[in-house]
Design an enzyme around this catalytic site. Structure first.
Site, mmCIF file in Angstrom:
data_model
loop_
_atom_site.group_PDB
_atom_site.id
_atom_site.type_symbol
_atom_site.label_atom_id
_atom_site.label_comp_id
_atom_site.label_asym_id
_atom_site.label_seq_id
_atom_site.Cartn_x
_atom_site.Cartn_y
_atom_site.Cartn_z
ATOM 1 N N MET A 1 -53.799 -31.898 -4.315
ATOM 2 C CA MET A 1 -53.666 -32.792 -5.465
ATOM 3 C C MET A 1 -52.298 -32.728 -6.142
ATOM 4 O O MET A 1 -52.108 -33.303 -7.215
ATOM 5 C CB MET A 1 -54.758 -32.488 -6.499
ATOM 6 N N CYS A 2 -51.341 -32.045 -5.526
ATOM 7 C CA CYS A 2 -49.992 -31.961 -6.099
ATOM 8 C C CYS A 2 -49.191 -33.213 -5.788
ATOM 9 O O CYS A 2 -49.261 -33.746 -4.681
ATOM 10 C CB CYS A 2 -49.244 -30.756 -5.539
ATOM 11 N N HIS A 3 -48.400 -33.642 -6.770
ATOM 12 C CA HIS A 3 -47.486 -34.759 -6.556
ATOM 13 C C HIS A 3 -46.276 -34.266 -5.758
ATOM 14 O O HIS A 3 -45.782 -33.163 -6.016
ATOM 15 C CB HIS A 3 -46.975 -35.294 -7.899
ATOM 16 N N MET B 1 -46.852 -25.161 -9.659
ATOM 17 C CA MET B 1 -47.395 -24.940 -8.316
ATOM 18 C C MET B 1 -46.281 -24.676 -7.304
ATOM 19 O O MET B 1 -46.453 -23.889 -6.371
ATOM 20 C CB MET B 1 -48.261 -26.126 -7.872
ATOM 21 N N GLU B 2 -45.139 -25.309 -7.489
ATOM 22 C CA GLU B 2 -44.009 -25.085 -6.583
ATOM 23 C C GLU B 2 -43.490 -23.657 -6.706
ATOM 24 O O GLU B 2 -43.176 -23.015 -5.693
ATOM 25 C CB GLU B 2 -42.903 -26.110 -6.863
ATOM 26 N N ASP C 1 -45.042 -10.802 7.372
ATOM 27 C CA ASP C 1 -44.883 -11.161 8.788
ATOM 28 C C ASP C 1 -43.742 -10.391 9.439
ATOM 29 O O ASP C 1 -43.878 -9.892 10.556
ATOM 30 C CB ASP C 1 -44.635 -12.667 8.926
#
Length: 155
Positions: free
Chosen positions: A61-63, A98-99, A113
């Site tokens: 749902m992120c733009h 969110m970014e 990793d």
């Protein structure tokens, strides 16, 4: 997805952090360049930047946003913890929390990793928002200092 058509364009920024807990020898090898896959901090920095730019591909749902800046910093002053902090900026109608959170997540996963051959017991977290600026809801600052701010960052 939330309709942001009527929102005001403002300068926006967000800061997030995470930590990767590991054996002291693993952190020592990161610092001295002894990891077979290469420069862990440099690769994790690139991973964090790339992840921030692709957040809307990861989070449904992120733009999609045109970011104006992404800065990934590391602090390794503890004997067994690598701290990762991301600052993300844009000028737009929606925030970049969110970014920033995605950036530190991807950077932490990249550290794992690259070092897993030496240390499968590494732990990533917590992942948390430290601050955000801009937008209708105004500024947010997490109470207290982050571990990164207490330790002082370095690259």
């Amino acid at each position: 997805m939330v309709d942001v058509t009527d929102k005001t364009v403002t300068e926006r920024s967000a800061v997030a952090e995470t930590a990767v807990l590991m054996r002291p020898d693993t952190l020592r090898q990161i610092k001295t360049g002894g990891i077979a896959k290469g420069d862990v901090r440099a690769v994790a920095q690139i991973a964090g930047i790339m992840a921030a730019k692709k957040t809307s591909d990861w989070i449904p749902m992120c733009h999609p946003l045109a970011l104006t800046g992404v800065d990934i910093r590391f602090s390794d002053n503890d004997r067994d913890t690598l701290y990762i902090e991301a600052t993300v900026k844009t000028t737009g109608k929606t925030g970049v929390e969110m970014e920033a959170l995605t950036a530190v997540s991807a950077a932490g996963l990249t550290v794992y990793d690259m070092c897993k051959a030496l240390d499968k017991d590494m732990e990533i977290g917590p992942i948390r928002l430290l601050a955000k600026h801009g937008g209708k809801s105004g500024p947010y600052q997490r109470p207290g200092q982050s571990a990164f701010q207490e330790e002082g960052g370095n690259r």
